[in-house]
Motif scaffolding. Structure first.
Motif, PDB file in Angstrom:
ATOM      1  N   GLU B  20       0.812  -1.218   0.000  1.00 59.64           N
ATOM      2  CA  GLU B  20       0.000   0.000   0.000  1.00 59.64           C
ATOM      3  C   GLU B  20       0.847   1.272   0.000  1.00 59.64           C
ATOM      4  OE1 GLU B  20      -2.800  -0.287   3.187  1.00 59.64           O
ATOM      5  OE2 GLU B  20      -3.772  -2.061   2.366  1.00 59.64           O
ATOM      6  N   TYR B  21       2.076   1.175   0.453  1.00 58.68           N
ATOM      7  CA  TYR B  21       2.911   2.370   0.578  1.00 58.68           C
ATOM      8  C   TYR B  21       3.046   3.111  -0.748  1.00 58.68           C
ATOM      9  CZ  TYR B  21       6.983   5.294   1.658  1.00 58.68           C
ATOM     10  OH  TYR B  21       7.832   6.354   1.836  1.00 58.68           O
ATOM     11  N   LYS B  22       3.176   2.367  -1.823  1.00 55.41           N
ATOM     12  CA  LYS B  22       3.397   3.022  -3.114  1.00 55.41           C
ATOM     13  C   LYS B  22       2.175   3.817  -3.557  1.00 55.41           C
ATOM     14  CE  LYS B  22       2.113  -0.909  -6.075  1.00 55.41           C
ATOM     15  NZ  LYS B  22       1.744  -1.854  -4.996  1.00 55.41           N
ATOM     16  N   ASN B  23       1.023   3.556  -2.990  1.00 54.74           N
ATOM     17  CA  ASN B  23      -0.197   4.282  -3.351  1.00 54.74           C
ATOM     18  C   ASN B  23      -0.489   5.447  -2.409  1.00 54.74           C
ATOM     19  OD1 ASN B  23      -0.813   2.531  -5.534  1.00 54.74           O
ATOM     20  ND2 ASN B  23      -1.667   1.046  -4.090  1.00 54.74           N
ATOM     21  N   TYR B  24       0.317   5.638  -1.390  1.00 52.53           N
ATOM     22  CA  TYR B  24       0.123   6.771  -0.495  1.00 52.53           C
ATOM     23  C   TYR B  24       0.472   8.060  -1.228  1.00 52.53           C
ATOM     24  CZ  TYR B  24       0.040   3.626   3.615  1.00 52.53           C
ATOM     25  OH  TYR B  24      -0.270   2.661   4.533  1.00 52.53           O
ATOM     26  N   PRO B  25      -0.155   9.184  -0.874  1.00 55.02           N
ATOM     27  CA  PRO B  25       0.299  10.475  -1.391  1.00 55.02           C
ATOM     28  C   PRO B  25       1.744  10.714  -0.972  1.00 55.02           C
ATOM     29  CG  PRO B  25      -1.819  10.675  -0.254  1.00 55.02           C
ATOM     30  CD  PRO B  25      -1.317   9.292   0.017  1.00 55.02           C
ATOM     31  N   LYS B  26       2.438  11.528  -1.761  1.00 60.98           N
ATOM     32  CA  LYS B  26       3.863  11.736  -1.502  1.00 60.98           C
ATOM     33  C   LYS B  26       4.117  12.315  -0.120  1.00 60.98           C
ATOM     34  CE  LYS B  26       8.151  13.596  -3.364  1.00 60.98           C
ATOM     35  NZ  LYS B  26       8.586  14.172  -2.067  1.00 60.98           N
ATOM     36  N   ASP B  27       3.261  13.233   0.320  1.00 61.74           N
ATOM     37  CA  ASP B  27       3.510  13.820   1.633  1.00 61.74           C
ATOM     38  C   ASP B  27       3.381  12.757   2.735  1.00 61.74           C
ATOM     39  OD1 ASP B  27       0.254  15.433   2.281  1.00 61.74           O
ATOM     40  OD2 ASP B  27       0.779  13.504   1.387  1.00 61.74           O
ATOM     41  N   GLN B  28       2.518  11.792   2.533  1.00 59.39           N
ATOM     42  CA  GLN B  28       2.372  10.715   3.500  1.00 59.39           C
ATOM     43  C   GLN B  28       3.586   9.780   3.440  1.00 59.39           C
ATOM     44  OE1 GLN B  28      -1.600   9.150   3.716  1.00 59.39           O
ATOM     45  NE2 GLN B  28      -0.914   7.139   4.419  1.00 59.39           N
ATOM     46  N   GLN B  29       4.065   9.506   2.240  1.00 60.63           N
ATOM     47  CA  GLN B  29       5.278   8.699   2.099  1.00 60.63           C
ATOM     48  C   GLN B  29       6.458   9.382   2.785  1.00 60.63           C
ATOM     49  OE1 GLN B  29       5.758   8.219  -2.133  1.00 60.63           O
ATOM     50  NE2 GLN B  29       4.277   6.561  -2.283  1.00 60.63           N
ATOM     51  N   ASP B  30       6.573  10.673   2.579  1.00 58.44           N
ATOM     52  CA  ASP B  30       7.679  11.427   3.175  1.00 58.44           C
ATOM     53  C   ASP B  30       7.577  11.448   4.700  1.00 58.44           C
ATOM     54  OD1 ASP B  30       7.913  13.934   0.529  1.00 58.44           O
ATOM     55  OD2 ASP B  30       8.861  11.960   0.765  1.00 58.44           O
ATOM     56  N   ALA B  31       6.365  11.607   5.210  1.00 60.73           N
ATOM     57  CA  ALA B  31       6.174  11.649   6.667  1.00 60.73           C
ATOM     58  C   ALA B  31       6.594  10.330   7.295  1.00 60.73           C
ATOM     59  CB  ALA B  31       4.716  11.960   6.991  1.00 60.73           C
ATOM     60  N   ILE B  32       6.267   9.242   6.649  1.00 62.08           N
ATOM     61  CA  ILE B  32       6.646   7.927   7.155  1.00 62.08           C
ATOM     62  C   ILE B  32       8.151   7.735   7.055  1.00 62.08           C
ATOM     63  CG2 ILE B  32       6.443   5.441   6.725  1.00 62.08           C
ATOM     64  CD1 ILE B  32       3.528   6.030   5.806  1.00 62.08           C
ATOM     65  N   ALA B  33       8.740   8.135   5.935  1.00 61.79           N
ATOM     66  CA  ALA B  33      10.185   8.019   5.777  1.00 61.79           C
ATOM     67  C   ALA B  33      10.912   8.869   6.813  1.00 61.79           C
ATOM     68  CB  ALA B  33      10.592   8.434   4.359  1.00 61.79           C
ATOM     69  N   ASP B 116       0.674  -0.186   9.357  1.00 56.92           N
ATOM     70  CA  ASP B 116      -0.433   0.392   8.591  1.00 56.92           C
ATOM     71  C   ASP B 116      -0.538   1.871   8.922  1.00 56.92           C
ATOM     72  OD1 ASP B 116      -4.037  -0.337   8.287  1.00 56.92           O
ATOM     73  OD2 ASP B 116      -2.602   0.543   6.886  1.00 56.92           O
ATOM     74  N   THR B 117      -1.202   2.598   8.047  1.00 58.47           N
ATOM     75  CA  THR B 117      -1.516   4.003   8.283  1.00 58.47           C
ATOM     76  C   THR B 117      -3.025   4.154   8.249  1.00 58.47           C
ATOM     77  OG1 THR B 117       0.503   4.610   7.112  1.00 58.47           O
ATOM     78  CG2 THR B 117      -1.084   6.353   7.563  1.00 58.47           C
ATOM     79  N   THR B 118      -3.572   4.717   9.313  1.00 58.50           N
ATOM     80  CA  THR B 118      -5.029   4.878   9.373  1.00 58.50           C
ATOM     81  C   THR B 118      -5.357   6.225   9.996  1.00 58.50           C
ATOM     82  OG1 THR B 118      -5.292   3.985  11.619  1.00 58.50           O
ATOM     83  CG2 THR B 118      -5.307   2.389   9.811  1.00 58.50           C
ATOM     84  N   ALA B 119      -6.625   6.572   9.937  1.00 62.81           N
ATOM     85  CA  ALA B 119      -7.098   7.690  10.729  1.00 62.81           C
ATOM     86  C   ALA B 119      -6.979   7.295  12.203  1.00 62.81           C
ATOM     87  CB  ALA B 119      -8.542   8.007  10.376  1.00 62.81           C
ATOM     88  N   HIS B 120      -6.893   8.293  13.075  1.00 58.24           N
ATOM     89  CA  HIS B 120      -6.748   7.992  14.492  1.00 58.24           C
ATOM     90  C   HIS B 120      -8.015   7.351  15.039  1.00 58.24           C
ATOM     91  CE1 HIS B 120      -5.703   8.086  18.615  1.00 58.24           C
ATOM     92  NE2 HIS B 120      -4.845   9.069  18.558  1.00 58.24           N
TER      93      HIS B 120
END
Lengths: 69, 137
Positions: B20-33, B116-120
């Protein structure tokens, strides 16, 4: 003193009871190993990221994307 | 080499997370990185290294709460990644966000496994926990 031959334990209703110890090493309960599944787990690739790839946020992101392809 | 040298921090990721990571928006990918980079550099000994709130996911739960065993037994933590933005907590010195990153904290707090990344929170305001299949890594 004779060795304790039975285990005492609380059953679900809370009453003390006794039961013979199970045969932990009984040949009547052999362990079956799925060799194929075990070998597949051993041979499964483990993703790893190099130290160089961990140097920056961008490089970490690119490394994760590379695994995702 | 001294036997008191600090263990190197490391990370892994769940199989579904990686897909799923590759489908995240870039800002979300960057935040995780960024979270990964911070963890590799500093570990979790000092939370002040992180802008977002980071905490264990069984915090505040009673032992008989349905989620307590799942979160505690799997060492589930979560980090507020700042998506869509950060909000300063009025009570503590950290920031929260609507979206969080779930991870397992293992090996004496030297290894994380991204889950995983989810809403809180879910729409019914219950804490949004990852599905068990996401824990497979």
């Amino acid at each position: 003193m004779d060795a304790v031959k039975n285990d005492m334990y609380m059953n679900l209703s809370g009453q003390l009871t006794t039961k013979a110890k199970p045969g932990y090493y009984s040949a009547a309960n052999p362990v079956i190993i799925d060799i194929a599944r075990l070998q597949a787990a051993i041979d499964a690739p483990r993703y790893s990221i190099t130290e160089q790839e961990c140097e920056s946020v961008d490089s970490i992101r690119e490394a994760l994307l590379a695994f995702s392809i | 080499m001294s036997n008191k040298d600090k263990t190197k921090n490391s990370f892994e990721f769940g199989k579904l997370f990686l897909i799923e990571y590759k489908n995240y928006p870039k800002d979300q990918q960057d935040a995780i990185a960024l979270f990964i980079k911070t963890f590799l550099d500093h570990g979790l000994d000092d939370f002040s290294n992180y802008k977002g709130k980071v905490t264990y996911s069984w915090k505040g739960l009673e032992c008989d709460h349905p989620s307590f065993a799942f979160t505690r037994n799997n060492s589930l933590w979560h980090y507020h990644i700042g998506i869509p933005d950060y909000r300063q907590s009025p009570y503590f010195n950290y920031h929260t966000s609507d979206y969080i990153l779930h991870f397992m904290l293992l090996c004496n707090r030297t290894k994380i496994v991204l889950i995983d990344t989810t809403a809180h929170y879910r729409p019914d305001r219950t804490f949004w926990l990852p599905n068990p299949e996401y824990l497979d890594y």
